[in-house]
Design a protein around this motif. Structure first.
Motif, mmCIF file in Angstrom:
data_model
loop_
_atom_site.group_PDB
_atom_site.id
_atom_site.type_symbol
_atom_site.label_atom_id
_atom_site.label_comp_id
_atom_site.label_asym_id
_atom_site.label_seq_id
_atom_site.Cartn_x
_atom_site.Cartn_y
_atom_site.Cartn_z
ATOM 1 N N ALA A 1 0.863 -1.202 0.000
ATOM 2 C CA ALA A 1 0.000 0.000 0.000
ATOM 3 C C ALA A 1 0.888 1.237 0.000
ATOM 4 C CB ALA A 1 -0.916 -0.008 1.213
ATOM 5 N N LYS A 2 0.575 2.149 -0.911
ATOM 6 C CA LYS A 2 1.395 3.361 -1.024
ATOM 7 C C LYS A 2 0.942 4.443 -0.046
ATOM 8 C CE LYS A 2 3.996 2.649 -4.865
ATOM 9 N NZ LYS A 2 3.440 2.739 -6.215
ATOM 10 N N ALA A 3 -0.332 4.365 0.336
ATOM 11 C CA ALA A 3 -0.873 5.438 1.177
ATOM 12 C C ALA A 3 -2.009 4.924 2.042
ATOM 13 C CB ALA A 3 -1.372 6.597 0.308
ATOM 14 N N VAL A 4 -2.243 5.640 3.133
ATOM 15 C CA VAL A 4 -3.420 5.410 3.978
ATOM 16 C C VAL A 4 -4.227 6.701 3.954
ATOM 17 C CG1 VAL A 4 -4.249 4.971 6.322
ATOM 18 C CG2 VAL A 4 -2.181 3.817 5.488
ATOM 19 N N PHE A 5 -5.487 6.589 3.588
ATOM 20 C CA PHE A 5 -6.374 7.754 3.570
ATOM 21 C C PHE A 5 -7.329 7.660 4.746
ATOM 22 C CE2 PHE A 5 -5.052 7.319 -0.848
ATOM 23 C CZ PHE A 5 -4.732 8.629 -1.172
ATOM 24 N N THR A 6 -7.345 8.681 5.565
ATOM 25 C CA THR A 6 -8.254 8.647 6.708
ATOM 26 C C THR A 6 -8.736 10.052 7.052
ATOM 27 O OG1 THR A 6 -8.589 7.714 8.913
ATOM 28 C CG2 THR A 6 -6.454 8.725 8.485
ATOM 29 N N THR A 7 -9.533 10.143 8.098
ATOM 30 C CA THR A 7 -10.238 11.370 8.427
ATOM 31 C C THR A 7 -9.932 11.745 9.868
ATOM 32 O OG1 THR A 7 -11.982 10.432 7.040
ATOM 33 C CG2 THR A 7 -12.532 12.434 8.238
ATOM 34 N N LEU A 8 -9.619 13.012 10.105
ATOM 35 C CA LEU A 8 -9.403 13.468 11.484
ATOM 36 C C LEU A 8 -10.753 13.572 12.189
ATOM 37 C CD1 LEU A 8 -7.654 14.693 13.789
ATOM 38 C CD2 LEU A 8 -7.966 16.921 12.690
ATOM 39 N N SER A 9 -11.594 14.462 11.661
ATOM 40 C CA SER A 9 -12.906 14.684 12.261
ATOM 41 C C SER A 9 -13.954 14.277 11.230
ATOM 42 C CB SER A 9 -13.055 16.168 12.617
ATOM 43 O OG SER A 9 -14.421 16.496 12.773
ATOM 44 N N GLU A 10 -14.633 13.176 11.497
ATOM 45 C CA GLU A 10 -15.653 12.667 10.567
ATOM 46 C C GLU A 10 -16.956 13.365 10.923
ATOM 47 O OE1 GLU A 10 -17.560 11.603 7.940
ATOM 48 O OE2 GLU A 10 -15.887 10.225 7.625
ATOM 49 N N THR A 11 -17.246 14.429 10.190
ATOM 50 C CA THR A 11 -18.385 15.262 10.601
ATOM 51 C C THR A 11 -19.733 14.599 10.380
ATOM 52 O OG1 THR A 11 -18.046 16.446 8.527
ATOM 53 C CG2 THR A 11 -17.443 17.581 10.531
ATOM 54 N N SER A 12 -19.779 13.518 9.653
ATOM 55 C CA SER A 12 -21.070 12.834 9.512
ATOM 56 C C SER A 12 -21.446 12.101 10.796
ATOM 57 C CB SER A 12 -21.043 11.866 8.325
ATOM 58 O OG SER A 12 -20.063 10.878 8.507
ATOM 59 N N THR A 13 -20.467 11.886 11.694
ATOM 60 C CA THR A 13 -20.740 11.149 12.937
ATOM 61 C C THR A 13 -20.251 11.880 14.181
ATOM 62 O OG1 THR A 13 -18.614 10.007 12.906
ATOM 63 C CG2 THR A 13 -20.423 8.979 11.671
ATOM 64 N N GLY A 14 -19.436 12.909 13.989
ATOM 65 C CA GLY A 14 -18.889 13.637 15.139
ATOM 66 C C GLY A 14 -17.627 13.020 15.722
ATOM 67 N N VAL A 15 -17.214 11.900 15.162
ATOM 68 C CA VAL A 15 -16.069 11.167 15.723
ATOM 69 C C VAL A 15 -14.743 11.800 15.301
ATOM 70 C CG1 VAL A 15 -14.804 8.988 15.495
ATOM 71 C CG2 VAL A 15 -17.276 8.978 15.961
ATOM 72 N N VAL A 16 -13.814 11.892 16.247
ATOM 73 C CA VAL A 16 -12.452 12.328 15.930
ATOM 74 C C VAL A 16 -11.512 11.150 16.175
ATOM 75 C CG1 VAL A 16 -10.542 13.833 16.650
ATOM 76 C CG2 VAL A 16 -12.821 14.792 16.297
ATOM 77 N N ALA A 17 -10.708 10.837 15.176
ATOM 78 C CA ALA A 17 -9.838 9.665 15.258
ATOM 79 C C ALA A 17 -8.531 9.994 15.977
ATOM 80 C CB ALA A 17 -9.549 9.145 13.853
ATOM 81 N N ASP A 18 -7.883 8.959 16.456
ATOM 82 C CA ASP A 18 -6.624 9.107 17.193
ATOM 83 C C ASP A 18 -5.465 9.144 16.195
ATOM 84 O OD1 ASP A 18 -4.409 8.940 18.780
ATOM 85 O OD2 ASP A 18 -4.845 6.920 19.550
ATOM 86 N N LEU A 19 -5.291 10.293 15.575
ATOM 87 C CA LEU A 19 -4.275 10.405 14.522
ATOM 88 C C LEU A 19 -2.871 10.333 15.078
ATOM 89 C CD1 LEU A 19 -4.478 10.667 11.478
ATOM 90 C CD2 LEU A 19 -6.628 11.084 12.593
ATOM 91 N N LYS A 20 -2.717 10.605 16.360
ATOM 92 C CA LYS A 20 -1.378 10.534 16.954
ATOM 93 C C LYS A 20 -0.879 9.090 16.892
ATOM 94 C CE LYS A 20 1.248 11.498 21.120
ATOM 95 N NZ LYS A 20 1.222 11.962 22.519
ATOM 96 N N THR A 21 -1.708 8.168 17.358
ATOM 97 C CA THR A 21 -1.303 6.757 17.353
ATOM 98 C C THR A 21 -1.245 6.217 15.925
ATOM 99 O OG1 THR A 21 -2.423 6.550 19.477
ATOM 100 C CG2 THR A 21 -1.799 4.498 18.387
ATOM 101 N N ILE A 22 -2.221 6.627 15.104
ATOM 102 C CA ILE A 22 -2.229 6.173 13.708
ATOM 103 C C ILE A 22 -0.953 6.659 13.003
ATOM 104 C CG2 ILE A 22 -3.422 6.379 11.472
ATOM 105 C CD1 ILE A 22 -6.069 6.645 13.136
ATOM 106 N N GLY A 23 -0.566 7.894 13.305
ATOM 107 C CA GLY A 23 0.659 8.445 12.716
ATOM 108 C C GLY A 23 1.864 7.598 13.057
#
Lengths: 379, 379
Positions: free
Chosen positions: A129-151
């Motif tokens: 896989a060349k890249a991972v595409f993800t979302t910080l703040s998914e406004t359709s659900t209000g969820v914010v992902a743990d980008l620190k750990t994902i990073g």
């Protein structure tokens, strides 16, 4: 006589100061006077993106910046891991499909955050896989992902981590360099408090290596051209001058408040919103640990149509909130506390929700949500 | 104390009325209040484009709309005839190259207009060409092409005629339906008197047939999505709301003046500019029959550096004109009379050119150009 309030995930309300900064006379985009302003804006954007990387500014909406990441980093047939935990993760998937990128989708239930371990596993199973595409703040659900750990997870692999931070940047921490994010895309009409029309991509050196190898066709969003021109503090094509003048003022406001304090304000508003939801006897869409500070998504009580709620709020109370998207249409409402929002904007929003839900037949005690929010604000 | 004047081919000056129309509060783009405005704007754009076709509105600068035409009409390996008579024709060529389109280039000397017969011949020799890309107003040279005749030529073939009308639309006639143009692209920061950030594409049914067959990848600029949403008077992605509020006011102004009168004003200003050039003893870049009404390109007198002229105009007189581009750098200057420009804007521009050229050692009689312009305005 009406006063309009936007408790939306974007466009958000625009401060009067920013409105004034965008007034004529306009400056020619190649004039030294504009280049001087844009030089400062480019530097200041690095402060907001928490990065030393270049930040490219497009005349586009956020989706344009998302597209830019796909077409600049990848080639047709490349593989990418795509996190879909809501409508905006879905957009990454659609973009990959449109460009012939082989998307390995991590499907996450709407309302939950992706677990870093899921990404780790996907990358282990797809080392190409060349890249991972993800979302910080998914406004359709209000969820914010743990980008620190994902990073930290993605940094151990050859893949670049591309983050849709459109609704999150400048509202919730997004420490590009510290968290080792490779592309961070954002838009003007969210925490930056501007009208829509500007989009941004900050790009790491790791990502720029992919850019060198990418063969997907591109022109308007070509990072190589933007990199060459950003060195001269310009853009390859005519920038949205008035919005950039507004951006300068927006960043002034953010610097005056301090980025940490801006995050804290959003966190406090979110805490008050969640307290109000609980006090009104309503249920959040997401569990407390996944709920972000940008947008609070709430299940509508049984027997109430969420769309009717949004409509009453807008038509009777002149307050814009948003309903659910896709399969959540009518089932949730979303109250956003993003950008130019102060305590009392939220309080009047909660008051109006109480009144609207009561009108729709829900068992709501007037003032209950407001009181809970007041308590948070006073504590 | 300074007053700034833009005699530029874009961004052009923004009227105060339009500035006010773009002020906060902002409207949410999915709210009925905005949809109502956008419905009217979409209808009014048809008036400006002289068409019954749908006009798609992008948050982008003009180049984005140009890219949209290439990626929506064509497939990799398709053949297209491309007219290159200046920097913006060159952009069509670069776009085709970026997307693997086989460009049959008609090279026209900068300062001359393409002859319809040249296009006829190219299409006869390349009957498999899917499209012809050309420019209405080539702002790098001031030339306006005869799109009426070109339209009649291309209409006889299966090819679609794609016109970059970015700096021409709303300043010089561009009768999309009557002239049988298939795609007309435009931008906000020209005759529409707005800041940059909006771009447009009006698309004929003939062009939409090519759209159906096109396999070039696209997402943000995908006409099919725009067509689907324009039927609901919306855009697929967040529109640049404040600019669209400004656009509504801009179209109000154009309608108040009347499109024919707007064209006539530009023609009169151009006539005055040409008279001034002649009276100052200067030479136009193009022959009289090719010179358009948007931008007057003038050869700088021997021994004078055109870049120095532009700099003196800007730094000492606060009047922005533009120099030459590419191989014409330093050799010409361009005075634009585009958009929110009245007689006296041009008069002060000519006065400043006289003073600046004299300062640079040219043999110019002060007042000579001004008097010639005055005579045109009084006739």
């Amino acid at each position: 006589m009406n006063k309009f309030v936007l408790l939306t995930p974007g466009p958000t309300m625009v401060p009067e100061r920013i409105g004034k900064a965008m007034q004529p006379p306009i400056i020619h985009h190649r004039a030294p006077a504009f280049v001087k302003i844009f030089t400062k804006v480019c530097e200041d954007l690095k402060y907001v993106f928490c990065t030393k990387n270049d930040v490219f500014t497009f005349a586009a909406s956020g989706t344009g910046a998302m597209e830019s990441a796909v077409v600049n980093l990848l080639s047709a047939g490349d593989k990418a891991v795509v996190v879909v935990s809501g409508k905006f993760g879905e957009r990454w998937k659609l973009l990959c499909e449109a460009y012939g990128v082989n998307a390995v989708v991590i499907d996450v239930e709407w309302g939950k955050a992706v677990k870093p371990a899921q990404i780790e596993e996907a990358l282990r199973e797809n080392p190409d896989a060349k890249a991972v595409f993800t979302t910080l703040s998914e406004t359709s659900t209000g969820v914010v992902a743990d980008l620190k750990t994902i990073g930290a997870v993605v940094a151990e692999t050859p893949a670049a981590l591309v983050v849709d931070a459109i609704s999150g940047l400048g509202a919730t921490p997004c420490l590009m360099d510290e968290w080792q994010l490779d592309v961070v895309v954002a838009g003007s009409q969210k925490a930056l408090m501007l009208p829509p029309g500007l989009a941004f991509a900050a790009v790491s050196e790791k990502a720029m290596k992919l850019v060198e190898a990418s063969t997907l066709p591109k022109f308007y969003f070509d990072y190589k051209k933007y990199r060459k021109m950003v060195e001269k503090n310009q853009t390859p094509y005519t920038p949205a001058v008035s919005l950039i003048l507004g951006l300068q003022e927006a960043i002034n406001m953010i610097k005056e408040e301090g980025l940490e304090n801006v995050y804290a304000r959003h966190a406090r508003l979110a805490k008050a919103a969640r307290a109000a939801v609980k006090a009104m006897g309503l249920e959040m869409l997401s569990s407390p640990e996944d709920a972000g500070n940008i947008c609070t998504a709430v299940k509508v009580p049984d027997g109430v149509d969420g769309n009717a709620l949004v409509k009453i709020m807008r038509d009777e109370h002149k307050i814009t909130i948003t309903g659910g998207q896709e399969h959540l249409k009518g089932k949730i409402f979303r109250i956003s506390h993003l950008g130019y929002v102060v305590d009392f904007d939220l309080i009047l929003g909660i008051a109006a929700i109480e009144m609207s839900l009561k009108k729709l037949g829900a068992d709501i005690q007037l003032g209950s949500g407001v009181a809970a929010a007041q308590q948070v604000f006073m504590s």
